[in-house]
Motif scaffolding. Sequence first.
Motif, PDB file in Angstrom:
ATOM      1  N   HIS A  78      -9.985   0.152   2.417  1.00 45.65           N
ATOM      2  CA  HIS A  78     -11.310   0.383   2.964  1.00 45.65           C
ATOM      3  C   HIS A  78     -11.455  -0.493   4.209  1.00 45.65           C
ATOM      4  CE1 HIS A  78     -12.221   2.255  -0.873  1.00 45.65           C
ATOM      5  NE2 HIS A  78     -11.858   1.171  -1.497  1.00 45.65           N
ATOM      6  N   GLY A 112     -10.555   5.964  -4.780  1.00 45.28           N
ATOM      7  CA  GLY A 112     -10.608   6.894  -5.911  1.00 45.28           C
ATOM      8  C   GLY A 112     -10.156   8.286  -5.524  1.00 45.28           C
ATOM      9  N   ASN A 152     -10.252  -2.919  -3.191  1.00 45.84           N
ATOM     10  CA  ASN A 152     -11.072  -3.287  -4.354  1.00 45.84           C
ATOM     11  C   ASN A 152     -10.872  -2.199  -5.411  1.00 45.84           C
ATOM     12  OD1 ASN A 152     -12.998  -3.611  -6.304  1.00 45.84           O
ATOM     13  ND2 ASN A 152     -14.689  -3.991  -4.889  1.00 45.84           N
ATOM     14  N   GLY A 181      -7.587   0.207 -10.669  1.00 48.04           N
ATOM     15  CA  GLY A 181      -6.443   1.092 -10.916  1.00 48.04           C
ATOM     16  C   GLY A 181      -5.162   0.523 -10.343  1.00 48.04           C
TER      17      GLY A 181
HETATM   18  N1  GLN Z   1     -12.822   3.273  -9.321  1.00 52.15           N
HETATM   19  C1  GLN Z   1     -11.412   3.190  -8.905  1.00 52.15           C
HETATM   20  C2  GLN Z   1     -10.804   1.844  -9.311  1.00 52.15           C
HETATM   21  O1  GLN Z   1     -11.518   0.915  -9.603  1.00 52.15           O
HETATM   22  C3  GLN Z   1     -11.277   3.360  -7.387  1.00 52.15           C
HETATM   23  C4  GLN Z   1     -11.824   2.173  -6.604  1.00 52.15           C
HETATM   24  C5  GLN Z   1     -11.874   2.444  -5.096  1.00 52.15           C
HETATM   25  O2  GLN Z   1     -12.071   3.569  -4.673  1.00 52.15           O
HETATM   26  N2  GLN Z   1     -11.706   1.402  -4.284  1.00 52.15           N
HETATM   27  O3  GLN Z   1      -9.587   1.710  -9.302  1.00 52.15           O
END
Ligand code: GLN
Length: 243
Positions: free
Chosen positions: A195, A95, A151, A154
């Motif tokens: 991640h 994010g 995950n 977006g």
């Molecule tokens: N909330 C955002 C999304 O779902 C970012 C997810 C994340 O940081 N992995 O795309």
Amino acid sequence: MADFIIAHLYPELMNLYGDRGNIICLQKRLEWRGYNSYIEAISPGCQIEFNQYDMIFMGAGSDREQKLVVNELVHNCSDLKLEIEQGLPALFVGGAYQLLGKYYESSDGVQMPGLNLLDFYTQREQNRLIGNIVLAASLHGQPFTVAGFENHAGRTYLEDKEIKALGRVISGFGNNGEDEQEGIWYKNLIATYLHGPLLPKNPILADYFIEVMMNRKGITFASRLDDHIENFAHEQIKKKVLG
Ligand code: GLN
């Protein structure tokens, strides 16, 4: 007095996927080389003097926290853009990556303005892109792989052909599941969906940031560390993903 100061932006908000492990990795790899570092946690309401730091890091959060953080950072984004342009090392994950662009759509379909640091945007789809991911990347002309876990709902689309992706997707989804690109690598800013956390399993990237931090202080980056455990972890993910 610390040899290096790293700003950790909004750790109490942007902490959803354990990306703090990237900070711990940088701190340990500096320590193993004989350097100490101070991690400054930046909280909401802080005025940020980006030129005080040797590196900037921000992890991932949910849509709600992303909105809070953008409202915080929007007052500082011209300074952040200036420092990025001047080569400040920075790692933005998930994010945090999304909010660097022109806009990103939240889970309720609202298009939220980003910091507009670079020409890309993120729009949201219903199904999430989830799983282990391996990229092909290169540094100083030397190819290497990047392994991690993604995950995200977006889908991020790079609009400026000058913006280099972090890597080409070998296995996984990447920015949008279509163009086989993942992340961005602009000057010394890396923004990515990976991640894991990213840096402990990708020591080449961890040392890239450390080398840039050292070079900016006139310190010669010499000692290679014994990364047999890190490389084993990296290869295990590749084996799991690529077979
Ligand atoms: N909330 C955002 C999304 O779902 C970012 C997810 C994340 O940081 N992995 O795309």
